[in-house]
Design an enzyme around this catalytic site. Sequence first.
Site, mmCIF file in Angstrom:
data_model
loop_
_atom_site.group_PDB
_atom_site.id
_atom_site.type_symbol
_atom_site.label_atom_id
_atom_site.label_comp_id
_atom_site.label_asym_id
_atom_site.label_seq_id
_atom_site.Cartn_x
_atom_site.Cartn_y
_atom_site.Cartn_z
ATOM 1 N N LYS A 112 0.825 -1.214 0.000
ATOM 2 C CA LYS A 112 0.000 0.000 0.000
ATOM 3 C C LYS A 112 0.855 1.259 0.000
ATOM 4 O O LYS A 112 0.452 2.269 -0.567
ATOM 5 C CB LYS A 112 -0.977 -0.001 1.175
ATOM 6 C CG LYS A 112 -2.090 -1.016 0.974
ATOM 7 C CD LYS A 112 -3.301 -0.744 1.845
ATOM 8 C CE LYS A 112 -4.393 -1.759 1.568
ATOM 9 N NZ LYS A 112 -5.428 -1.772 2.620
ATOM 10 N N LYS A 193 -7.853 -12.505 -10.306
ATOM 11 C CA LYS A 193 -8.921 -12.757 -9.334
ATOM 12 C C LYS A 193 -10.134 -11.892 -9.649
ATOM 13 O O LYS A 193 -9.983 -10.756 -10.110
ATOM 14 C CB LYS A 193 -8.422 -12.374 -7.928
ATOM 15 C CG LYS A 193 -8.192 -13.571 -7.029
ATOM 16 C CD LYS A 193 -7.517 -13.181 -5.716
ATOM 17 C CE LYS A 193 -8.362 -12.290 -4.834
ATOM 18 N NZ LYS A 193 -7.799 -12.146 -3.467
ATOM 19 N N LYS A 196 -13.766 -6.079 -7.806
ATOM 20 C CA LYS A 196 -14.703 -4.991 -8.096
ATOM 21 C C LYS A 196 -14.049 -3.882 -8.907
ATOM 22 O O LYS A 196 -14.728 -3.044 -9.489
ATOM 23 C CB LYS A 196 -15.324 -4.443 -6.810
ATOM 24 C CG LYS A 196 -14.336 -3.691 -5.943
ATOM 25 C CD LYS A 196 -15.094 -2.932 -4.875
ATOM 26 C CE LYS A 196 -14.266 -1.997 -4.034
ATOM 27 N NZ LYS A 196 -12.855 -1.925 -4.137
#
Length: 326
Positions: A112, A193, A196
């Site tokens: 991140k 994978k 969204k």
Amino acid sequence: MRSRVFSGIQPTGVIHLGNYLGAIKSWVDLQYKHDSFFCIVDYHAITVPYDPADMRQRIFDAAVANIAAGLDPDVATIFVQSHVPEHTELTWLLNSITPMGWLGRMTQFKEKSEQFKENVNVGLFDYPVLQAADILLYKAEVIPVGEDQVQHIELTRDIARKFNSTFGDTFPEPKALLSPAARIMALNDPAKKMSKTLPGSYIGISDLPAEIRDKMMKAVTDAGPTPGQEMSPGTANLFTLLKEFSAPETVRRFQEEYDSGAIRYSELKSVLADDIVAALAPFREKREELLGKPVVVKNILRQGADRARLYARETLLEVKGKMGLL
Ligand code: TRP
């Protein structure tokens, strides 16, 4: 005594079949066997850039979607992290025994901070200690999570052990419980994978029947079956979904047709889409009902927080006492 379950829910809005099969479905089973706490982790969500105008809605939507998918507020404690201030208070106390080196090693932090270079804030660094506080506040022992969270649970064990050896036995060491479900891949790109952030890759649990059929019909398969050889990833993904949503006879029939080379993927997709539509119908109905009654949802969350606080306060008193703060 039944061991206690705790898991954190990111307020991300959309829940797709990968999230459902990988997490929520197993939580729904666990809630009937354990004293379970499911926490919408808004304080974790603000450690990466976000729009404050959306956050309230994201939290509300996460509650609605998870309850619609089967988390039962009469059985499990469902609440919002920021409604129980003891989470941040315990975080501070645990900060004082957590070496920075342990946090610097966390894979998610490294990823991140690479992804959000402009905003590598202290909260992002401290994220795993907040997660440890979430778990330890309830002395939870069973933590159903995905593979990517195992390192954070290991860290929680290290923090628990350090606290116990420094201040006296207080916390049980929690264990990650990995979902037994197969990974669900992107319908339109089965090397990745389901996500969204990849349009066309996912079926949302509140998608309309027409959308579900449309995305399914566009799913990537292959030019034809290759019996005896390994199935292509796209076709294998459809069989994974078929095993989850269709009757065993249906799975057997398509498997036999695949093996004999007679399978028609358009038919497989059509049957699978219908079975997914049927399985998701009750979730969609429940969601519509809850969206029409925001006060009911708010009350569920308030009662969840009230119940969670009973446990949280007790643990915090114990911890402060042991640390010489009371
Ligand atoms: N970090 C977890 C995730 O991204 C969410 C989470 C927060 C969590 N607190 C938790 C999971 C406590 C398990 C237990 O998925």
